[in-house]
Design a protein around this motif. Structure first.
Motif, PDB file in Angstrom:
ATOM      1  N   ILE A   1      54.251  57.180  25.049  1.00  0.00           N
ATOM      2  CA  ILE A   1      54.279  55.741  25.340  1.00  0.00           C
ATOM      3  C   ILE A   1      53.123  56.142  27.127  1.00  0.00           C
ATOM      4  O   ILE A   1      52.339  55.226  27.102  1.00  0.00           O
ATOM      5  N   VAL A   2      53.247  56.834  27.591  1.00  0.00           N
ATOM      6  CA  VAL A   2      52.403  56.750  29.161  1.00  0.00           C
ATOM      7  C   VAL A   2      51.113  57.012  28.158  1.00  0.00           C
ATOM      8  O   VAL A   2      50.101  56.403  28.520  1.00  0.00           O
ATOM      9  N   ASN A   3      50.354  57.870  27.234  1.00  0.00           N
ATOM     10  CA  ASN A   3      48.660  57.638  27.137  1.00  0.00           C
ATOM     11  C   ASN A   3      48.970  56.642  26.207  1.00  0.00           C
ATOM     12  O   ASN A   3      47.847  55.555  25.926  1.00  0.00           O
ATOM     13  N   GLU A   4      49.991  55.574  25.556  1.00  0.00           N
ATOM     14  CA  GLU A   4      49.337  54.500  25.171  1.00  0.00           C
ATOM     15  C   GLU A   4      49.283  53.095  26.682  1.00  0.00           C
ATOM     16  O   GLU A   4      48.342  52.326  26.849  1.00  0.00           O
ATOM     17  N   ALA A   5      49.651  53.793  27.519  1.00  0.00           N
ATOM     18  CA  ALA A   5      49.658  52.823  28.359  1.00  0.00           C
ATOM     19  C   ALA A   5      48.091  52.782  29.564  1.00  0.00           C
ATOM     20  O   ALA A   5      48.143  52.147  30.176  1.00  0.00           O
ATOM     21  N   LEU A   6      47.945  54.146  29.231  1.00  0.00           N
ATOM     22  CA  LEU A   6      47.166  54.607  30.163  1.00  0.00           C
ATOM     23  C   LEU A   6      45.502  54.221  29.703  1.00  0.00           C
ATOM     24  O   LEU A   6      44.578  54.625  29.957  1.00  0.00           O
ATOM     25  N   ALA A   7      45.524  53.758  27.782  1.00  0.00           N
ATOM     26  CA  ALA A   7      44.710  53.532  27.386  1.00  0.00           C
ATOM     27  C   ALA A   7      43.489  52.395  27.769  1.00  0.00           C
ATOM     28  O   ALA A   7      44.450  51.553  28.592  1.00  0.00           O
ATOM     29  N   GLU A   8      42.291  53.032  28.790  1.00  0.00           N
ATOM     30  CA  GLU A   8      41.549  51.955  29.271  1.00  0.00           C
ATOM     31  C   GLU A   8      40.053  51.325  28.181  1.00  0.00           C
ATOM     32  O   GLU A   8      38.825  50.656  29.450  1.00  0.00           O
ATOM     33  N   GLU A   9      40.444  51.382  27.629  1.00  0.00           N
ATOM     34  CA  GLU A   9      38.688  50.794  26.901  1.00  0.00           C
ATOM     35  C   GLU A   9      38.243  49.340  26.909  1.00  0.00           C
ATOM     36  O   GLU A   9      37.364  49.029  27.709  1.00  0.00           O
ATOM     37  N   VAL A  10      40.005  48.454  26.978  1.00  0.00           N
ATOM     38  CA  VAL A  10      39.247  47.032  27.344  1.00  0.00           C
ATOM     39  C   VAL A  10      38.874  47.256  28.688  1.00  0.00           C
ATOM     40  O   VAL A  10      37.621  46.043  29.166  1.00  0.00           O
ATOM     41  N   ARG A  11      39.666  47.266  29.699  1.00  0.00           N
ATOM     42  CA  ARG A  11      39.267  47.546  31.247  1.00  0.00           C
ATOM     43  C   ARG A  11      37.371  48.814  31.304  1.00  0.00           C
ATOM     44  O   ARG A  11      36.588  47.832  31.423  1.00  0.00           O
ATOM     45  N   SER A  12      37.088  48.891  30.669  1.00  0.00           N
ATOM     46  CA  SER A  12      36.029  49.864  30.797  1.00  0.00           C
ATOM     47  C   SER A  12      35.240  48.521  30.201  1.00  0.00           C
ATOM     48  O   SER A  12      34.377  48.639  30.915  1.00  0.00           O
ATOM     49  N   ARG A  13      35.333  48.443  28.416  1.00  0.00           N
ATOM     50  CA  ARG A  13      33.968  47.367  28.411  1.00  0.00           C
ATOM     51  C   ARG A  13      33.999  46.320  29.452  1.00  0.00           C
ATOM     52  O   ARG A  13      32.553  46.268  29.397  1.00  0.00           O
ATOM     53  N   PHE A  14      34.963  45.655  30.054  1.00  0.00           N
ATOM     54  CA  PHE A  14      34.810  44.416  30.461  1.00  0.00           C
ATOM     55  C   PHE A  14      34.171  44.867  32.169  1.00  0.00           C
ATOM     56  O   PHE A  14      32.756  44.219  32.483  1.00  0.00           O
ATOM     57  N   VAL A  15      34.491  45.927  32.994  1.00  0.00           N
ATOM     58  CA  VAL A  15      34.338  46.119  34.086  1.00  0.00           C
ATOM     59  C   VAL A  15      33.221  46.291  33.979  1.00  0.00           C
ATOM     60  O   VAL A  15      32.062  46.492  34.833  1.00  0.00           O
ATOM     61  N   VAL A  16      32.553  47.309  32.740  1.00  0.00           N
ATOM     62  CA  VAL A  16      30.795  48.270  32.628  1.00  0.00           C
ATOM     63  C   VAL A  16      30.105  47.358  32.516  1.00  0.00           C
ATOM     64  O   VAL A  16      28.281  46.959  33.472  1.00  0.00           O
ATOM     65  N   GLU A  17      30.185  45.977  31.846  1.00  0.00           N
ATOM     66  CA  GLU A  17      28.975  44.860  31.491  1.00  0.00           C
ATOM     67  C   GLU A  17      29.098  44.075  32.591  1.00  0.00           C
ATOM     68  O   GLU A  17      27.875  43.353  33.413  1.00  0.00           O
ATOM     69  N   ARG A  18      29.869  43.731  33.826  1.00  0.00           N
ATOM     70  CA  ARG A  18      30.165  42.617  34.937  1.00  0.00           C
ATOM     71  C   ARG A  18      29.128  43.659  35.989  1.00  0.00           C
ATOM     72  O   ARG A  18      28.679  42.994  36.647  1.00  0.00           O
ATOM     73  N   VAL A  19      29.690  45.193  36.152  1.00  0.00           N
ATOM     74  CA  VAL A  19      28.739  45.590  37.392  1.00  0.00           C
ATOM     75  C   VAL A  19      27.334  46.025  37.224  1.00  0.00           C
ATOM     76  O   VAL A  19      26.740  45.776  38.138  1.00  0.00           O
ATOM     77  N   ARG A  20      26.888  46.745  35.183  1.00  0.00           N
ATOM     78  CA  ARG A  20      25.804  46.953  35.046  1.00  0.00           C
ATOM     79  C   ARG A  20      24.599  45.165  35.080  1.00  0.00           C
ATOM     80  O   ARG A  20      24.182  45.916  35.959  1.00  0.00           O
ATOM     81  N   ALA A  21      25.408  44.620  35.625  1.00  0.00           N
ATOM     82  CA  ALA A  21      25.168  43.456  35.092  1.00  0.00           C
ATOM     83  C   ALA A  21      24.665  42.834  36.507  1.00  0.00           C
ATOM     84  O   ALA A  21      23.535  42.183  37.164  1.00  0.00           O
ATOM     85  N   ALA A  22      24.774  43.053  37.328  1.00  0.00           N
ATOM     86  CA  ALA A  22      25.163  42.900  38.894  1.00  0.00           C
ATOM     87  C   ALA A  22      24.060  43.545  39.968  1.00  0.00           C
ATOM     88  O   ALA A  22      23.499  43.377  40.721  1.00  0.00           O
ATOM     89  N   LEU A  23      24.233  45.574  39.378  1.00  0.00           N
ATOM     90  CA  LEU A  23      22.974  46.124  39.444  1.00  0.00           C
ATOM     91  C   LEU A  23      21.564  45.206  39.389  1.00  0.00           C
ATOM     92  O   LEU A  23      20.839  45.780  39.981  1.00  0.00           O
TER      93      LEU A  23
END
Length: 218
Positions: A113-135
Motif C-alpha cells: 500500500i505504501v509503495n503504491e502511494a509513493l509511486a511517482e512516475e506521473v509526477r516525474s514526467r510532468f515536472v521534468v518536462e516543464r522544468v527542462r523546457a524552462a531551463l
C-alpha cells in the motif's frame, strides 16, 4: 509510519491544489497539477483506510506529525510556478525516500500500500518536462532552482530529525537498530546503517536533480 505518511499525502494534496490555483501559468498547467493533487488525495485515502483496517484511528495516528509537516510547508512556500514544480518533485521525493526505507521493515500488505502511494512516475514526467523546457529557454534559472532544491532538502532533513526525536520507534525502522527478540544492535552497527541510508538518499536526490537538468550540489 502510516500516520506520518497519511498526513504527508493529505497536506501534499492541499498544497498542490493551492499552487495549481495560484501559480499555474496556463489552464493546462493548472489541470496537470490538479491531477497530481487528486492523486495525492487518493494516496491519502489508501493510507487512511489501511490505518482503519488495523484498528487505528487515522486522526490520532496523524496528529503527532501535524506540526512538523505544517512547519515544513510554511518554510518552503514556493514563490513562483517553477519553485512549486521543483518542490513537488524534489522536496516530496526526499521525504518519500525516507518512507521507502522505513517500509522495508513492515508487513507485506502495508508495504504494498505504501509503495503504491509513493509511486511517482506521473509526477516525474510532468515536472521534468516543464522544468527542462524552462531551463532550455532561460539557462540562468538553473542556479536559483538548484539553490531552492537544496533548501527544500535541508528543511526536510531538519523536520525529519524533529519527527525522529519525537517518535523513536519510527527512527528505529529507518536504521534497523532493533534485532531479533528486541535486543538493540551495537552503536557501530547503527552508524554503518545510518551511513548507508544517507548514501542511498543522496544518490536518489542526485538522480532527481539530474533528471531536472540541475546540479545536485553539496
Amino acid at each position: 509510519m502510516l500516520g506520518v505518511l497519511a498526513y504527508a499525502e493529505l497536506t501534499a494534496f492541499l498544497r498542490l491544489a493551492e499552487d495549481a490555483a495560484t501559480l499555474a501559468p496556463t489552464l493546462t498547467d493548472r489541470a496537470e497539477l490538479s491531477d497530481l493533487a487528486a492523486a495525492e488525495y487518493g494516496n491519502f485515502r489508501l493510507l487512511r483506510d489501511r490505518l482503519a483496517a488495523l484498528g487505528v484511528d487515522p486522526e490520532e495516528a496523524m496528529a503527532p506529525f501535524v506540526a512538523a509537516l505544517d512547519d515544513w510547508h510554511a518554510q518552503t512556500r514556493p514563490g513562483d510556478w517553477l519553485e512549486a514544480l521543483v518542490k513537488a518533485y524534489v522536496g516530496t521525493g526526499i521525504a518519500a525516500d525516507f518512507y521507502r526505507e522505513a517500509v522495508r521493515r513492515v508487513d507485506e500488505e502495508t508495504r504494498a500500500i505504501v509503495n503504491e502511494a509513493l509511486a511517482e512516475e506521473v509526477r516525474s514526467r510532468f515536472v521534468v518536462e516543464r522544468v527542462r523546457a524552462a531551463l532550455a529557454g532561460n539557462p540562468k534559472l538553473s542556479g536559483r532552482l538548484a539553490l531552492w532544491a537544496r533548501r527544500l532538502v535541508g528543511e526536510a532533513l531538519s523536520q525529519g530529525h524533529r519527527v525522529a526525536a519525537a517518535r523513536p520507534a519510527l527512527a528505529l525502522l529507518l536504521v534497523s537498530a532493533a534485532e531479533d527478540a528486541g535486543v538493540l544492535a551495537s552503536a557501530d552497527t547503527d552508524l554503518v546503517e545510518i551511513g548507508r541510508l544517507f548514501a542511498r538518499l543522496t544518490e536518489e536526490h542526485g538522480r532527481r536533480m539530474s533528471a531536472l537538468g540541475l546540479v545536485p550540489g553539496p
